[in-house]
Design an enzyme around this catalytic site. Structure first.
Site, mmCIF file in Angstrom:
data_model
loop_
_atom_site.group_PDB
_atom_site.id
_atom_site.type_symbol
_atom_site.label_atom_id
_atom_site.label_comp_id
_atom_site.label_asym_id
_atom_site.label_seq_id
_atom_site.Cartn_x
_atom_site.Cartn_y
_atom_site.Cartn_z
ATOM 1 N N ARG A 333 0.874 -1.181 0.000
ATOM 2 C CA ARG A 333 0.000 0.000 0.000
ATOM 3 C C ARG A 333 0.902 1.219 0.000
ATOM 4 O O ARG A 333 2.100 1.118 0.307
ATOM 5 C CB ARG A 333 -0.890 0.004 1.241
ATOM 6 N N HIS A 451 4.480 0.009 16.102
ATOM 7 C CA HIS A 451 3.294 0.849 16.164
ATOM 8 C C HIS A 451 3.651 2.296 16.520
ATOM 9 O O HIS A 451 3.214 3.246 15.875
ATOM 10 C CB HIS A 451 2.349 0.251 17.205
#
Ligand code: PEP
Ligand code: MG
Length: 876
Positions: A333, A451
């Site tokens: 992506r 993260h």
């Protein structure tokens, strides 16, 4: 309606229906890349689920068909004793929301198939390791059992056996863990479904449900992602990165997401599954190491990276898995990146011929530019500090603040007005609320794609991760590095470019414009119809704005030049004088100072236009406030305290914002404006003597009528003409006006008769249009925003409906009188991208804003022109 698409049936255009991940998996499948087979359940199926709170019969029937097709394609079957089919079930919204929704891997494993997998792969340990992972993920995602309960079991066994890594766990240990995990289910009154079909159905429901979990909702709100998009669900054949030392899993970016540098960048772990890389529990290896460990796989990955970049014409973020030396792509992506990387990548892609300049300009969010202009640490101040610890530089910038160890405490401290830095052992998506309010995020564990790193970059916050010397104890509210203990609330400073952590507060310096930003801003300037000027009161402001490419000064607020102590004294003398005679001495003193101010600005502007506004002081800003100040001022001015108080009482206004300010002051004290004009002319003459020609632009504030402006203009022009003729030189000049009262808008055709240009003072215009005191909105505006009575703070984003309509009227009327009238905006909203787009649409000639917003306004102006041109083309 078809609700499930096999990967080969979709493509990249189907993002809304298949989600970003699904559309990309389809596209990659069709590009012939090694994607494990699977299918995507559409966002329409998600909507349907949200309405019915059940999977429809039609969907279930389609699911059966696709599962059969998958069984055929792979030669494996659910529950098969020799070749069991295992799948992952992952969320995937049309707009990426990394880590915010749920994923379950290894679906299809149960007490039987785990043995089949062991036999099949000849790796019993791997099979049981996969099974225990499924039990933990399923328990957490489907039944909401706490993740830490599963972690605690693992930690306890590792401690008991004296292991330091998960890799040391033996098959017997894993079997013991599986039993303990099942006990956690039993304790919660649940059981783990042995049927793969039941597992997959529960997983699909859980993913649909996770669209509405708390962190996803917060993330959407923060990133302005519409609530009604829904998520797709991707079901994909498992490949195993944890099948031994010839297997692994990783994340790669086709360019460095922090700097934009062109090189394959990323991290991987051998003998691991995806979660291990992103959770930050084990610190991964840089992808460059793969080049040595598995050269062929590395080369294949690099070739795929190039293919994908060429295909998508943008930097890609890839997830890959290696199973027994075989490379698979699980996802690609457009990669998240820092604002600085976004600019570099856009400019580089133009230079590489993949996109054109217009596309590069449209790809950057103007608001993000102010993030990349974050200041850096002052090198001198920095030299006085020792590095306390170093981690991985995940997101650049320099930040200083008080340290907090949980998201909730960081949030509370921020709400109490503190500048905070969030320091965690590692972060999870639950920490999002704390991360949003933090200047910087520091974690002891994790890699560049953990993260914390991804989120910090996305938000433009400074981030340092994997700082191994650091140990955070959130219960004790301390962090330790060797002997040094940091307590909650201690000041620390963090450099996201070097990865350094320092104790204490380090001052920062102004940001420099990076080379690629300068290029982008040049392109933006060439592409935009409107000019972008700066509001600058000092040479320092102007210098900063010029490095950002400002076209000149759109507003100098001369009252801001009077706040230094010696000037304040003269200003007070001036205001408090009884008569014109008493004003003479302070005016003479101020004139000298102003002359130097104007000289410095004109000189630095080097021919660019400089618009100086004559004094617009709400007088109360210059008066002494407390007793101590009153005493001091009385002494300085040689007045009795009583005399001073009397004068102050005479000047006191109930509503100074609507009082004796703006050009009203010129009507009552004409000698003040005359002094300012003289100072300006002396500066112009000095520069003329040095061979520099300056055409002063003089701006009158708060004009209400043609008659008023005519009166003030005459005062200004007389002064200029007299001085110019005495000096014997010709001076070209312009006298324009602020348009900042509703009356001025309504009578703009008449005002234009005596104005050489207009500049909207949207701060006052908003104040006067709404009847909101601009200094007192804090008590009610938040409630208006929360209750959605106002769509946005009108002092930050122009109110197009009311204030905008008045502006449009003023522009039309002004240009009916003078068709070429130059019209600017110099209120706060001049630097707000949404407002800039509106100004372009109503024919504003230029905006003027604070120096750091010049790049933002410039890009917004270019985008406005590009959009308008595109629209016009579409119409013709
Ligand atoms: C304005 O009113 O928008 C303006 C630029 O003037 P000031 O903020 O100085 O009143
Ligand atoms: Mg104003």
């Amino acid at each position: 309606m078809k609700q499930i698409y096999a990967f080969a049936e979709g493509n990249m255009e189907m993002r809304a229906l298949l989600g970003g991940k699904g559309a990309n998996l389809a596209e990659m499948t069709n590009l012939g890349l090694p994607v494990p087979p699977g299918f995507t359940m559409t966002t329409a199926a998600c909507h349907d689920y949200q309405q019915q709170h059940a999977l429809s019969d039609a969907l279930l029937a389609e699911l059966d068909q696709h599962l059969q097709a998958l069984e055929q394609a792979t030669g494996k079957r659910f529950d098969d004793p020799t070749a069991p089919l295992l799948v992952s079930v992952r969320s995937g919204a049309p707009i990426s929301m990394p880590g915010m929704m749920d994923t379950i891997l290894n679906i299809g494993l149960n007490d039987q198939t785990v043995q089949a997998l062991a036999t099949l792969t000849a790796d019993t340990r791997f099979a049981y390791d996969s099974y225990r992972r499924l039990l933990a993920m399923f328990g957490n995602v489907v039944y909401g059992l706490s993740e830490s309960a599963f972690d605690d079991v693992l930690t306890a066994i590792k401690q008991e056996k004296g292991y330091t890594s998960d890799l040391a766990l033996t098959t017997d240990d894993l079997k013991q863990i599986i039993q303990a995990f099942k006990q956690l289910y039993t304790d919660a009154g649940k059981s783990f479904p042995q049927s793969p079909k039941a597992q997959i159905l529960a997983a699909i429901v859980a993913v649909f449900e996770s669209w509405n979990n708390r962190r996803a909702v917060i993330y959407r709100r923060e990133n302005h992602i519409p609530e009604d998009l829904g998520t797709a669900v991707n079901v994909q054949t498992m490949v195993f990165g944890n099948a031994g030392e010839d297997s692994g899993t990783g994340v790669a970016f086709t360019r460095d997401p922090a700097t934009g540098e062109r090189a394959l960048f990323g991290e991987y772990l051998l003998n691991a599954q995806g979660e291990d890389v992103v959770s930050g529990v084990r610190t991964p290896q840089p992808v460059a190491v793969l080049h040595e460990q598995m050269p062929e796989v590395y080369d294949q990955l690099a070739a795929i990276a190039t293919t994908l970049e060429q295909h998508y014409r943008d930097m890609q973020d890839l997830e890959f898995t290696i199973e027994h030396g075989e490379l698979y792509l699980l996802q690609a992506r457009n990669g998240k990146r820092t604002p600085a990387a976004a600019v570099k990548i856009a400019v580089d892609l133009v230079n590489e011929g993949l996109i054109d300049r217009q596309e590069a300009l449209m790809r950057i969010d103007p608001k993000s530019l102010s993030d990349m202009l974050h200041p850096e640490f002052d090198p001198q101040a920095l030299a006085a500090h020792d590095v306390l610890a170093t981690g991985l530089p995940a997101s650049p910038g320099a930040a200083t603040g008080e340290v907090y160890f949980t998201a909730a405490e960081a949030k509370a401290a921020h709400e109490a007005g503190h500048q905070v830095i969030l320091m965690r052992q590692d972060t999870s998506p639950e920490d999002i609320e704390g991360m949003i309010v933090s200047q910087a995020i520091v974690t002891a564990r994790g890699g560049m794609t953990s993260h914390a790193a991804v989120v910090a970059r996305g938000m433009g916050a400074t981030g340092v991760v994997g700082m191994h010397a650091l140990s955070v104890d959130e219960h004790a509210k301390t962090a330790t590095v060797g002997d040094i203990v940091l307590h909650e609330g201690d000041w620390v400073s963090v450099d996201g470019t070097t990865g350094h952590l320092y104790r204490g507060r380090i001052t920062t310096t102004a940001a420099m414009v990076k080379e690629s930003l300068a290029t982008l801003l040049d392109w933006a300037k060439a592409a935009s119809r409107m000019g972008v000027y700066t509001n600058a009161d000092t040479p320092k402001d102007l210098q900063q704005a010029l490095t950002f490419g400002a076209d000149g000064i759109g507003l100098t607020r001369t009252e801001h030049m009077f706040f230094q102590p010696e000037r304040l004294l003269q200003m007070r003398r001036l205001i408090l004088a009884k008569d014109a005679e008493g004003r003479k001495a302070p005016l003479a003193a101020l004139e000298k100072m102003q002359e130097q101010d104007f000289y410095d600005l004109y000189r630095l502007a080097a021919g660019k236009s400089v618009t100086i506004r004559l004094l617009d002081p709400p007088l109360h800003e210059f008066l002494p406030h407390d007793l101590r100040e009153i005493n001091e001022v009385a002494n300085e001015l040689g007045l009795e305290q009583n005399q001073l108080r009397e004068r102050m009482a005479a000047l006191k206004e109930v509503n100074p914002m609507l009082g004796h300010r703006g050009d009203r002051l010129a009507v009552t004290f004409p000698d003040i404006y005359a002094m300012q004009v003289r100072a300006m002319m002396h500066a112009v003459f000095r520069l003329a003597d040095e061979g520099v020609t300056v055409a002063p632009h003089i701006m009158i504030p708060l004009t209400n009528s043609e008659t008023e402006l005519r009166w003030v203009r005459r005062l200004v022009v007389n002064e200029i003409e007299q001085m110019a003729s005495a000096k014997g030189i010709q001076v070209t000049y312009e006298v324009g006006t602020m348009i900042e009262t509703p009356r001025a808008c309504v009578t703009a055709d008449a005002i234009a008769n005596v104005a050489d240009f207009f500049s909207f003072g949207t701060n006052d215009l908003t104040q006067l249009t709404f009847g909101y005191s601009r200094d007192d909105v804090g008590s009610f505006l938040p409630a208006y925003l929360e209750k959605k009575i106002l769509p946005a703070d009108p002092f930050q984003t122009v109110d197009t409906e009311g204030v905008g309509t008045l502006m449009k009227m003023a522009i039309d009327k002004g240009r009916a009188t003078k068709s070429q009238l130059l019209i600017g905006v110099c209120g706060e909203v001049g630097g707000d991208p949404d407002s800039v787009a509106f100004f372009d649409s109503i024919g504003v000639s230029y905006v003027s804003c604070s120096p750091y917003r010049v790049p933002v306004a410039r890009l917004a102006a270019a985008q406005a022109t590009l959009r308008a041109t595109k629209k016009a083309k579409a119409r013709s």
